[in-house]
Design an enzyme around this catalytic site. Structure first.
Site, PDB file in Angstrom:
ATOM      1  N   ASP A   1      -2.165  -5.611  -2.414  1.00 42.93           N
ATOM      2  CA  ASP A   1      -2.413  -4.824  -1.197  1.00 42.93           C
ATOM      3  C   ASP A   1      -3.208  -3.580  -1.561  1.00 42.93           C
ATOM      4  OD1 ASP A   1      -2.002  -2.749   0.857  1.00 42.93           O
ATOM      5  OD2 ASP A   1      -0.728  -4.248   1.790  1.00 42.93           O
TER       6      ASP A   1
ATOM      7  N   THR B   1       1.832 -11.842  12.376  1.00 40.74           N
ATOM      8  CA  THR B   1       0.740 -12.578  13.047  1.00 40.74           C
ATOM      9  C   THR B   1      -0.569 -12.486  12.273  1.00 40.74           C
ATOM     10  OG1 THR B   1       0.007 -10.645  14.301  1.00 40.74           O
ATOM     11  CG2 THR B   1       1.748 -11.985  15.287  1.00 40.74           C
TER      12      THR B   1
ATOM     13  N   ASP C   1      -1.812  -0.080  -0.411  1.00 44.87           N
ATOM     14  CA  ASP C   1      -0.623   0.324  -1.179  1.00 44.87           C
ATOM     15  C   ASP C   1      -0.997   0.743  -2.598  1.00 44.87           C
ATOM     16  OD1 ASP C   1       1.100  -0.034   0.903  1.00 44.87           O
ATOM     17  OD2 ASP C   1       1.761  -2.041   0.303  1.00 44.87           O
TER      18      ASP C   1
ATOM     19  N   ARG D   1      -2.923  -4.716   9.763  1.00 43.97           N
ATOM     20  CA  ARG D   1      -2.613  -6.110  10.068  1.00 43.97           C
ATOM     21  C   ARG D   1      -1.143  -6.245  10.375  1.00 43.97           C
ATOM     22  NH1 ARG D   1      -4.572 -10.644   6.003  1.00 43.97           N
ATOM     23  NH2 ARG D   1      -2.918  -9.763   4.752  1.00 43.97           N
TER      24      ARG D   1
HETATM   25  C1  PRP Z   1      -5.877  -4.539   4.656  1.00 43.65           C
HETATM   26  C2  PRP Z   1      -7.309  -4.319   4.222  1.00 43.65           C
HETATM   27  C3  PRP Z   1      -8.083  -4.755   5.436  1.00 43.65           C
HETATM   28  C4  PRP Z   1      -7.229  -5.878   5.962  1.00 43.65           C
HETATM   29  C5  PRP Z   1      -7.875  -7.177   5.562  1.00 43.65           C
HETATM   30  O1  PRP Z   1      -5.453  -3.501   5.456  1.00 43.65           O
HETATM   31  O2  PRP Z   1      -7.588  -3.002   3.850  1.00 43.65           O
HETATM   32  O3  PRP Z   1      -8.250  -3.745   6.404  1.00 43.65           O
HETATM   33  O4  PRP Z   1      -5.948  -5.764   5.348  1.00 43.65           O
HETATM   34  O5  PRP Z   1      -7.211  -8.244   6.121  1.00 43.65           O
HETATM   35  P1  PRP Z   1      -7.861  -9.171   7.248  1.00 43.65           P
HETATM   36  O6  PRP Z   1      -9.233  -9.507   6.789  1.00 43.65           O
HETATM   37  O7  PRP Z   1      -6.943 -10.372   7.255  1.00 43.65           O
HETATM   38  O8  PRP Z   1      -7.841  -8.437   8.555  1.00 43.65           O
HETATM   39  P2  PRP Z   1      -3.924  -3.347   5.933  1.00 43.65           P
HETATM   40  O9  PRP Z   1      -3.723  -4.035   7.239  1.00 43.65           O
HETATM   41  O10 PRP Z   1      -3.013  -3.753   4.820  1.00 43.65           O
HETATM   42  O11 PRP Z   1      -3.816  -1.801   6.244  1.00 43.65           O
HETATM   43  P3  PRP Z   1      -3.934  -0.551   5.248  1.00 43.65           P
HETATM   44  O12 PRP Z   1      -5.364  -0.440   4.823  1.00 43.65           O
HETATM   45  O13 PRP Z   1      -3.493   0.569   6.124  1.00 43.65           O
HETATM   46  O14 PRP Z   1      -3.014  -0.780   4.076  1.00 43.65           O
HETATM   47  N1  URA Z   2      -5.237  -6.936   2.540  1.00 39.34           N
HETATM   48  C1  URA Z   2      -5.079  -6.552   1.258  1.00 39.34           C
HETATM   49  O1  URA Z   2      -4.954  -5.345   0.961  1.00 39.34           O
HETATM   50  N2  URA Z   2      -5.033  -7.491   0.314  1.00 39.34           N
HETATM   51  C2  URA Z   2      -5.180  -8.802   0.591  1.00 39.34           C
HETATM   52  O2  URA Z   2      -5.154  -9.623  -0.345  1.00 39.34           O
HETATM   53  C3  URA Z   2      -5.353  -9.188   1.931  1.00 39.34           C
HETATM   54  C4  URA Z   2      -5.381  -8.233   2.887  1.00 39.34           C
END
Ligand code: PRP
Ligand code: URA
Length: 208
Positions: free
Chosen positions: A199, A107, A202, A103
Site C-alpha cells: 500500500d 468494493t 501507508d 478506494r
Molecule cells: C491507492 C493508490 C491509488 C489507488 C489505486 O490509494 O494511491 O490512488 O489506491 O487503486 P485503483 O487503481 O484500484 O483505484 P488508496 O485508496 O489506498 O488511498 P491513499 O492514497 O489515501 O492511501
Molecule cells: N493501491 C496501492 O497502494 N497498492 C496497490 O497494490 C493497489 C492499490
C-alpha cells in the site's frame, strides 16, 4: 496507446529498493520523490521550445527556452502527494491542484472527498500523479473530474501499474498518455498489484 515504461537504470534500481518490504518509511518517501523526478524528465520531453537571443559573456547567441506552455500538477491524495515535490524539482512554476480519493476496501470503488483545482486548469497541460494504478478506478475518476473542469491535455504519471488498470484507463480516457516505472503482472483478489510494493500511501506515511 501503450504506456511509456521508463527503463532508465537509475529509476529501475530505485524501484527495486522501493518494492523491498524491508525499506523503511523515510527511505521509501525519499525514493518516491526521486523516481517522480526521473518520470517527470521523460513525461516533459515533448514540451515545446522557442528560440531566444541572449548575450553570453563571450558573444550574442540564439538559444532555446520553454515556449511558455502552462502546466498543472494534480496529485491524487494521499499517495500522489509523495510524488509532488519530486515533480516540482523540475517544474517549480507549475500550479498544483488536489483530488482526494480513497478506494473503498470492499468494493474497490474510488470515493471522492476533496477537489481543488487551479481556476485556469482548462488552459494548462495537466500531469496527474499517483504511484499506483491498480484497477484504474481512482485515476479514471480523477481524470473525469479534471476534464469536467475543462482540461484537454492530460498525462498520467505513476510508479507501478497492473495491466488491468492500464487497460481500464486507456479505454476510459484514450487521449491520456501514461508514463510508468513498471508494468507488473496482475491484481490479486484484494485489488493489490502483484508483485507491487504493497500500500503506497501507508508506506509513504507510515500508517497501518
Ligand atoms: C491507492 C493508490 C491509488 C489507488 C489505486 O490509494 O494511491 O490512488 O489506491 O487503486 P485503483 O487503481 O484500484 O483505484 P488508496 O485508496 O489506498 O488511498 P491513499 O492514497 O489515501 O492511501
Ligand atoms: N493501491 C496501492 O497502494 N497498492 C496497490 O497494490 C493497489 C492499490
Amino acid at each position: 496507446m501503450t504506456p511509456m515504461i521508463v527503463e532508465h537504470p537509475l529509476l529501475q534500481h530505485k524501484l527495486s529498493i522501493l518494492r523491498n518490504k524491508q525499506t523503511g518509511t523515510k527511505e521509501f518517501r525519499d525514493l518516491v520523490g526521486e523516481i517522480a523526478t526521473l518520470l517527470c524528465y521523460e513525461a516533459t520531453r515533448d514540451l515545446p521550445l522557442e528560440e531566444v537571443e541572449i548575450e553570453t559573456p563571450i558573444t550574442m547567441a540564439k538559444t532555446k527556452v520553454l515556449a511558455g506552455r502552462k502546466l498543472a500538477l494534480v496529485p491524487i491524495l494521499r499517495a500522489g502527494m509523495g510524488m509532488l515535490d519530486g515533480m516540482l524539482t523540475l517544474l517549480p512554476a507549475a500550479k498544483v491542484g488536489f483530488i482526494g480519493l480513497y478506494r473503498d476496501e470492499t468494493t474497490l470503488q474510488p470515493v471522492e472527498y476533496f477537489c481543488k483545482l487551479p481556476q485556469d486548469i482548462a488552459e494548462r497541460d495537466v500531469l496527474v500523479l499517483d504511484p499506483m494504478l491498480a484497477t484504474g478506478g481512482s485515476a479514471i475518476d480523477a481524470i473525469t473530474q479534471i476534464k469536467k473542469h475543462g482540461a484537454k491535455r492530460i498525462k498520467f504519471i505513476g510508479l507501478i501499474a497492473a495491466p488491468e488498470g492500464i487497460k481500464a484507463l486507456h479505454e476510459a480516457h484514450p487521449d491520456v498518455d501514461i508514463y510508468l516505472g513498471a508494468q507488473d503482472d496482475h491484481l490479486n483478489e484484494n485489488g493489490y498489484i502483484v508483485p507491487g510494493l504493497g500500500d503506497a500511501g501507508d508506506r509513504i506515511y507510515g500508517t497501518k
